[in-house]
Design a protein around this motif. Structure first.
Motif, PDB file in Angstrom:
ATOM      1  N   ALA A 434       0.828  -1.212   0.000  1.00 28.16           N
ATOM      2  CA  ALA A 434       0.000   0.000   0.000  1.00 28.16           C
ATOM      3  C   ALA A 434       0.861   1.261   0.000  1.00 28.16           C
ATOM      4  O   ALA A 434       0.588   2.213  -0.733  1.00 28.16           O
ATOM      5  CB  ALA A 434      -0.940  -0.007   1.205  1.00 28.16           C
ATOM      6  N   VAL A 435       1.923   1.291   0.825  1.00 27.09           N
ATOM      7  CA  VAL A 435       2.735   2.502   0.905  1.00 27.09           C
ATOM      8  C   VAL A 435       3.560   2.684  -0.367  1.00 27.09           C
ATOM      9  O   VAL A 435       3.848   3.820  -0.766  1.00 27.09           O
ATOM     10  CB  VAL A 435       3.635   2.486   2.157  1.00 27.09           C
ATOM     11  N   LEU A 436       3.925   1.597  -1.028  1.00 30.74           N
ATOM     12  CA  LEU A 436       4.629   1.730  -2.305  1.00 30.74           C
ATOM     13  C   LEU A 436       3.729   2.377  -3.356  1.00 30.74           C
ATOM     14  O   LEU A 436       4.185   3.210  -4.148  1.00 30.74           O
ATOM     15  CB  LEU A 436       5.115   0.360  -2.781  1.00 30.74           C
ATOM     16  N   ILE A 437       2.452   2.002  -3.347  1.00 32.13           N
ATOM     17  CA  ILE A 437       1.500   2.597  -4.287  1.00 32.13           C
ATOM     18  C   ILE A 437       1.322   4.089  -3.990  1.00 32.13           C
ATOM     19  O   ILE A 437       1.390   4.940  -4.891  1.00 32.13           O
ATOM     20  CB  ILE A 437       0.142   1.862  -4.227  1.00 32.13           C
ATOM     21  N   VAL A 438       1.101   4.419  -2.707  1.00 30.12           N
ATOM     22  CA  VAL A 438       0.926   5.824  -2.318  1.00 30.12           C
ATOM     23  C   VAL A 438       2.185   6.625  -2.644  1.00 30.12           C
ATOM     24  O   VAL A 438       2.112   7.750  -3.156  1.00 30.12           O
ATOM     25  CB  VAL A 438       0.580   5.926  -0.817  1.00 30.12           C
ATOM     26  N   SER A 439       3.355   6.050  -2.368  1.00 32.11           N
ATOM     27  CA  SER A 439       4.619   6.746  -2.630  1.00 32.11           C
ATOM     28  C   SER A 439       4.805   6.992  -4.123  1.00 32.11           C
ATOM     29  O   SER A 439       5.255   8.076  -4.537  1.00 32.11           O
ATOM     30  CB  SER A 439       5.798   5.938  -2.077  1.00 32.11           C
TER      31      SER A 439
END
Length: 456
Positions: A434-439
């Motif tokens: 999830a954080v890779l997508i947001v980043s």
């Protein structure tokens, strides 16, 4: 800098009313929250008494990150903190990513915390949950729009109450362990012997590490607040040094009391104050009204953290506006030298996050909260990389990293190892994804935004 402005301005600087004690207690207020009172049992359940090893590993990582961040903040104070240092080290995209990623983290966590506090308070007063949530948000808006010194004092005493509760808990726990309270005998190590130090082996310690890895997250806000202190370099130095050992004492001390006094089979995560391991220990001392007392402490912990989070998000938005990464009107300050528009925007999104908790569209909230779980990992990695890049340029900082030639690399290896551990664990894999997508979305957006000439 001046402490006050008589007119609203788009380019006025912030106030300078915070002191070292404000910063120290603000950091404690962020790290010692409801997660300690309610969530500590999850890690103990996973690892048993060996959870102390997991906390030691997590603590060493955070100490290293905070020392590096402290050295940069003492030398180059900025309300953008690590976002500013990321921009200086790697360029516009890094500052854009870190500023908005951490803003998102604080907003989402703040929404979850105010939801939890409102749920308890609605039971006290017999009113719908949205009523105490709204009243609380408006109240903290007023606090955050006043002079920063007033905010610092409010947060100082908020956090001091939590500190007093933990000290009381440690004292009662020690008395129960030694058997000096009426009707109690010396406990010794019976509960530890019964379960064994590592009942679930190394796999349990790894699971426990994942459960507690981000327990100390939030103390980074101290370096954001340092820009509004009278002597930023010395304020950061004192705050970073004292926060580290105090948090270690409170967390490790509380864990030791719990694993010594409560049988391993009775320890688990808690959904309410009644189930908290802290409540279980205090109940042993026959303290009347202990559940209500712990409910009040948990509400206080949630509100204290929320207050500091609104402060942090408003200053990040203000700094992003200065850098050209947010609308210019977020720069505006009021007569108290407070970025009023940034505060109001933070309050709006915090209340929107509360609404999201209640609305809970399928899949969206889980995705956002998973992203929050990984935001700290990205932040810590980028702080470490920024320090490696900027350290040769930093001269005569009030905070020094001992072993500056190897500590950053060891910290980076530990963070990469923790990331790999998260990827191999089904319960935490979603946080990294999830954080890779947001980043990726934020980095992409950074190329669509033109930084201000002052920041280039």
């Amino acid at each position: 800098m001046t402490t006050q402005r008589n007119t609203e301005s788009d380019d006025a600087t912030l106030g300078t009313g915070l002191k070292s004690r404000h910063l120290t207690l603000m950091g404690l207020g962020m790290a010692v929250g409801a997660g300690l009172f309610l969530g500590v049992g999850v890690g103990i359940r996973a690892a048993g008494p060996a959870i102390l090893v997991a906390y030691a590993i997590a603590g060493l990582i955070v100490i290293s990150v905070m020392r590096m961040l402290g050295e940069m903040a003492a030398a180059r104070p900025s309300s953008g903190s690590f976002a500013t240092y990321g921009r200086q080290a790697f360029g516009h995209w890094a500052g854009f990513l870190l500023g908005w990623l951490y803003w998102f983290l604080l907003i989402m966590v703040g929404g979850a915390e105010i939801t939890g506090a409102a749920a308890i308070m609605s039971g006290w007063f017999g009113v719908p949950q949205w009523v105490p949530a709204l009243v609380t948000v408006v109240f903290f808006a007023v606090i955050n729009l006043a002079q920063v010194k007033g905010f610092g004092e409010f947060e100082y005493w908020f956090a001091m109450i939590k500190v007093a509760v933990i000290i009381l808990f440690l004292a009662i726990g020690a008395a129960l362990f030694l058997g000096i309270l009426p009707g109690h005998d010396f406990v010794g190590l019976d509960n530890v012997r019964e379960s064994g130090f590592m009942p679930n082996g190394f796999a349990g310690v790894a699971a426990g590490l994942l459960a507690v890895a981000f327990a100390f997250g939030g103390i980074e806000v101290v370096t954001i607040a340092a820009a509004e202190s009278e002597n930023p370099a010395q304020a950061v130095k004192r705050a970073v040094n004292s926060i580290i050992w105090r948090i270690a004492l409170f967390y490790i001390g509380s864990i030791i009391v719990i694993i010594l006094l409560i049988p391993y089979a009775q320890i688990d995560g808690a959904d309410s104050a009644a189930d908290s391991p802290f409540t279980q220990v205090l109940s042993m001392a026959n303290i009347p009204g202990v559940v209500g007392f712990m409910e009040a402490v948990i509400v206080l912990a949630l509100l204290s953290a929320f207050n500091a989070q609104i402060y942090g998000t408003s200053r990040l938005a203000y700094q992003q506006a200065l850098e050209g990464d947010a609308p210019r009107w977020l720069r505006a300050t009021n007569k108290n030298a407070v970025p009023m528009n940034s505060v109001l925007v933070s309050m709006f999104f915090a209340f929107a996050a509360v609404g999201l908790q209640w609305w809970n569209p399928p899949g969206l909230l889980d995705f956002l909260m998973n992203a929050v779980g990984g935001c700290l990992m990205v932040t810590w990695v980028m702080i470490t990389l920024s320090y490696i890049r900027l350290h040769p340029q930093i001269k005569n900082s009030a905070v020094q990293v001992r072993g500056a030639t190897w500590v950053p690399w060891a910290t980076l290896i530990a963070l990469v190892g923790l990331t790999v551990l998260m990827l191999f664990d089904a319960s935490t894999r979603g946080q990294i994804i999830a954080v890779l997508i947001v980043s990726a979305v934020l980095i992409g957006a950074s190329f669509l935004v033109r930084p201000s000439k002052e920041s280039v």
